[in-house]
Motif scaffolding. Structure first.
Motif, PDB file in Angstrom:
ATOM      1  N   SER A  14      43.963  41.549 -39.329  1.00 47.85           N
ATOM      2  CA  SER A  14      45.540  41.133 -38.892  1.00 47.85           C
ATOM      3  C   SER A  14      44.798  39.394 -38.228  1.00 47.85           C
ATOM      4  O   SER A  14      43.468  39.748 -38.437  1.00 47.85           O
ATOM      5  CB  SER A  14      45.854  41.616 -38.060  1.00 47.85           C
ATOM      6  N   ASP A  15      45.342  38.301 -38.179  1.00 44.38           N
ATOM      7  CA  ASP A  15      45.099  36.665 -38.063  1.00 44.38           C
ATOM      8  C   ASP A  15      44.817  37.089 -36.762  1.00 44.38           C
ATOM      9  O   ASP A  15      43.773  35.339 -36.554  1.00 44.38           O
ATOM     10  CB  ASP A  15      46.776  35.911 -38.086  1.00 44.38           C
ATOM     11  N   LYS A  16      44.308  37.522 -35.781  1.00 42.54           N
ATOM     12  CA  LYS A  16      44.014  37.320 -34.398  1.00 42.54           C
ATOM     13  C   LYS A  16      42.207  37.223 -34.967  1.00 42.54           C
ATOM     14  O   LYS A  16      41.210  36.594 -34.147  1.00 42.54           O
ATOM     15  CB  LYS A  16      44.212  38.197 -33.800  1.00 42.54           C
ATOM     16  N   GLN A  17      41.936  38.107 -35.680  1.00 42.95           N
ATOM     17  CA  GLN A  17      40.470  38.190 -36.386  1.00 42.95           C
ATOM     18  C   GLN A  17      39.840  36.742 -37.256  1.00 42.95           C
ATOM     19  O   GLN A  17      38.530  37.137 -37.995  1.00 42.95           O
ATOM     20  CB  GLN A  17      40.387  39.192 -37.095  1.00 42.95           C
ATOM     21  N   TYR A  18      40.465  36.478 -37.829  1.00 41.95           N
ATOM     22  CA  TYR A  18      40.297  35.183 -38.857  1.00 41.95           C
ATOM     23  C   TYR A  18      39.561  34.057 -37.859  1.00 41.95           C
ATOM     24  O   TYR A  18      39.757  33.780 -36.801  1.00 41.95           O
ATOM     25  CB  TYR A  18      42.076  34.556 -39.483  1.00 41.95           C
ATOM     26  N   PRO A  19      38.149  33.241 -38.425  1.00 41.52           N
ATOM     27  CA  PRO A  19      37.929  32.190 -37.810  1.00 41.52           C
ATOM     28  C   PRO A  19      38.090  31.147 -37.021  1.00 41.52           C
ATOM     29  O   PRO A  19      39.715  30.827 -38.124  1.00 41.52           O
ATOM     30  CB  PRO A  19      36.972  31.772 -39.039  1.00 41.52           C
ATOM     31  N   GLN A  20      38.354  30.857 -36.358  1.00 41.50           N
ATOM     32  CA  GLN A  20      39.011  29.617 -35.925  1.00 41.50           C
ATOM     33  C   GLN A  20      38.249  28.611 -35.758  1.00 41.50           C
ATOM     34  O   GLN A  20      38.846  27.752 -34.546  1.00 41.50           O
ATOM     35  CB  GLN A  20      38.991  29.690 -34.287  1.00 41.50           C
ATOM     36  N   ASP A  21      37.183  27.893 -36.320  1.00 40.25           N
ATOM     37  CA  ASP A  21      36.630  26.486 -36.484  1.00 40.25           C
ATOM     38  C   ASP A  21      37.188  25.906 -37.206  1.00 40.25           C
ATOM     39  O   ASP A  21      36.754  25.136 -37.682  1.00 40.25           O
ATOM     40  CB  ASP A  21      35.428  26.999 -36.216  1.00 40.25           C
ATOM     41  N   ASP A  22      38.345  25.703 -38.029  1.00 42.10           N
ATOM     42  CA  ASP A  22      39.207  25.008 -38.982  1.00 42.10           C
ATOM     43  C   ASP A  22      38.003  24.548 -39.735  1.00 42.10           C
ATOM     44  O   ASP A  22      38.894  23.834 -40.614  1.00 42.10           O
ATOM     45  CB  ASP A  22      39.522  23.896 -38.131  1.00 42.10           C
ATOM     46  N   LEU A  23      37.302  25.382 -40.664  1.00 46.54           N
ATOM     47  CA  LEU A  23      36.984  24.820 -42.071  1.00 46.54           C
ATOM     48  C   LEU A  23      37.771  25.410 -43.121  1.00 46.54           C
ATOM     49  O   LEU A  23      38.444  26.125 -42.529  1.00 46.54           O
ATOM     50  CB  LEU A  23      35.193  25.961 -41.774  1.00 46.54           C
ATOM     51  N   PRO A  24      37.708  24.515 -43.655  1.00 45.17           N
ATOM     52  CA  PRO A  24      38.929  25.077 -45.386  1.00 45.17           C
ATOM     53  C   PRO A  24      37.971  25.926 -45.541  1.00 45.17           C
ATOM     54  O   PRO A  24      36.525  26.557 -45.979  1.00 45.17           O
ATOM     55  CB  PRO A  24      38.157  23.879 -45.820  1.00 45.17           C
ATOM     56  N   GLU A  25      38.959  26.962 -46.381  1.00 40.95           N
ATOM     57  CA  GLU A  25      38.630  28.157 -46.707  1.00 40.95           C
ATOM     58  C   GLU A  25      39.173  28.238 -48.375  1.00 40.95           C
ATOM     59  O   GLU A  25      40.594  27.423 -49.019  1.00 40.95           O
ATOM     60  CB  GLU A  25      39.698  28.699 -46.155  1.00 40.95           C
ATOM     61  N   ILE A  26      38.961  29.114 -49.002  1.00 43.09           N
ATOM     62  CA  ILE A  26      39.336  28.994 -50.906  1.00 43.09           C
ATOM     63  C   ILE A  26      39.180  30.413 -51.010  1.00 43.09           C
ATOM     64  O   ILE A  26      38.461  31.422 -50.591  1.00 43.09           O
ATOM     65  CB  ILE A  26      38.498  28.384 -51.652  1.00 43.09           C
ATOM     66  N   ALA A  27      40.827  30.654 -50.943  1.00 41.46           N
ATOM     67  CA  ALA A  27      41.381  32.528 -51.340  1.00 41.46           C
ATOM     68  C   ALA A  27      40.617  33.115 -52.480  1.00 41.46           C
ATOM     69  O   ALA A  27      40.882  31.854 -54.054  1.00 41.46           O
ATOM     70  CB  ALA A  27      42.596  32.953 -51.189  1.00 41.46           C
ATOM     71  N   LEU A  28      40.380  34.237 -53.012  1.00 40.28           N
ATOM     72  CA  LEU A  28      39.652  34.842 -54.515  1.00 40.28           C
ATOM     73  C   LEU A  28      41.112  35.570 -54.154  1.00 40.28           C
ATOM     74  O   LEU A  28      41.064  36.507 -53.588  1.00 40.28           O
ATOM     75  CB  LEU A  28      38.802  35.214 -54.702  1.00 40.28           C
ATOM     76  N   SER A  29      41.845  35.271 -55.538  1.00 43.65           N
ATOM     77  CA  SER A  29      42.474  36.776 -55.748  1.00 43.65           C
ATOM     78  C   SER A  29      42.580  37.249 -56.983  1.00 43.65           C
ATOM     79  O   SER A  29      41.775  36.654 -58.243  1.00 43.65           O
ATOM     80  CB  SER A  29      43.935  36.325 -55.064  1.00 43.65           C
ATOM     81  N   GLY A  30      43.018  38.455 -57.676  1.00 39.81           N
ATOM     82  CA  GLY A  30      43.153  38.668 -59.371  1.00 39.81           C
ATOM     83  C   GLY A  30      43.435  40.720 -58.660  1.00 39.81           C
ATOM     84  O   GLY A  30      42.927  41.337 -57.791  1.00 39.81           O
ATOM     85  N   ARG A  31      43.557  41.167 -60.019  1.00 44.00           N
ATOM     86  CA  ARG A  31      43.653  42.428 -60.192  1.00 44.00           C
ATOM     87  C   ARG A  31      41.666  43.096 -59.807  1.00 44.00           C
ATOM     88  O   ARG A  31      41.715  42.431 -59.453  1.00 44.00           O
ATOM     89  CB  ARG A  31      44.084  42.772 -61.597  1.00 44.00           C
ATOM     90  N   SER A  32      42.867  44.393 -58.543  1.00 40.40           N
ATOM     91  CA  SER A  32      41.038  44.828 -58.369  1.00 40.40           C
ATOM     92  C   SER A  32      40.261  45.442 -59.573  1.00 40.40           C
ATOM     93  O   SER A  32      41.039  45.446 -61.083  1.00 40.40           O
ATOM     94  CB  SER A  32      41.812  46.448 -57.992  1.00 40.40           C
TER      95      SER A  32
END
Ligand code: GTP
Ligand code: MG
Length: 195
Positions: A14-32
């Motif tokens: 959940s979003d409460k657990q996301y890091p809070q230091d405001d660094l840029p993030e790159i998501a990786l998505s794709g099929r299992s």
């Protein structure tokens, strides 16, 4: 980018657990099973930082990996895995959508497709959805170590039949986590996306 240091930070549900230091993030998505966790290990030069598996559906949370003190990679649960229950799939779906649509730190999306096959309906849906996020998209055709040279040459036009790679925010990159071909181009795209 030179990677001096990388570490796993958190498996978030959940979003409460996301890091809070405001660094840029790159998501990786794709099929299992497409090779998201393997790509993370390959580009970070780590054997077993991101858990990989021959069994699809291994990654079921948003997993944050800190790279130097520059950015996070966010390993997103793979889609298209039939054995995950309907309720669970819906729960993942909401969490992922929420993250992708509202996270201000998200600066780019790496969408992995399997170079050996045509993009699936799920891949096409994910790609078209990602176009609406207004962030740079890197379409990585991975596992090209399994292809003949001639097939690699035709890869972009083949995948371009189902995914519109001509969109201005989209970059295409053939890759292999085994050989790490094009790793320099991968990092160039990351650097450009987070600056
Ligand atoms: P989920 O976490 O289930 O969504 O899967 P994932 O996308 O993280 O895939 P993972 O990295 O666990 O890789 C799945 C399988 O594909 C493993 O057996 C890997 O060894 C294999 N694999 C991943 N990348 C490559 C590649 O570039 N070349 C080859 N030959 N195999 C690969
Ligand atoms: Mg994984």
């Amino acid at each position: 980018m030179k990677v001096n240091n990388s570490k796993f930070v958190i498996s978030a549900v959940s979003d409460k657990q996301y890091p809070q230091d405001d660094l840029p993030e790159i998501a990786l998505s794709g099929r299992s099973n497409v090779g998201k966790s393997s790509l993370i290990n390959a580009v970070l030069n780590r054997r077993n930082l991101a858990r990989t598996s021959q069994q699809p559906g291994k990654t079921q949370t948003l997993n944050f990996y800190l790279v130097n003190t520059d950015l996070y990679f966010v390993d997103v649960p793979g889609y298209g895995y039939a054995k995950v229950s309907k309720e669970q799939r819906q729960k993942f779906g909401e969490m992922i959508q929420d993250y992708l649509e509202t996270r201000a730190d998200l600066k780019g999306l790496v969408l992995l497709v399997d170079a050996r096959h045509d993009p699936t309906v799920d891949d096409i849906n994910m790609f078209n959805y990602a176009l609406c996020l207004n962030i740079p998209i890197l379409v990585v055709a991975t596992k090209i170590d399994k292809l003949k040279k001639s097939a690699i040459g035709q890869l972009e036009s083949k995948i371009g039949l189902s995914l519109d790679l001509t969109q201005s925010q989209v970059t295409f990159l053939p890759f292999s986590s085994e050989t790490k071909i094009n790793i320099d181009k991968f990092w160039k795209w990351i650097e450009n996306s987070i600056k």
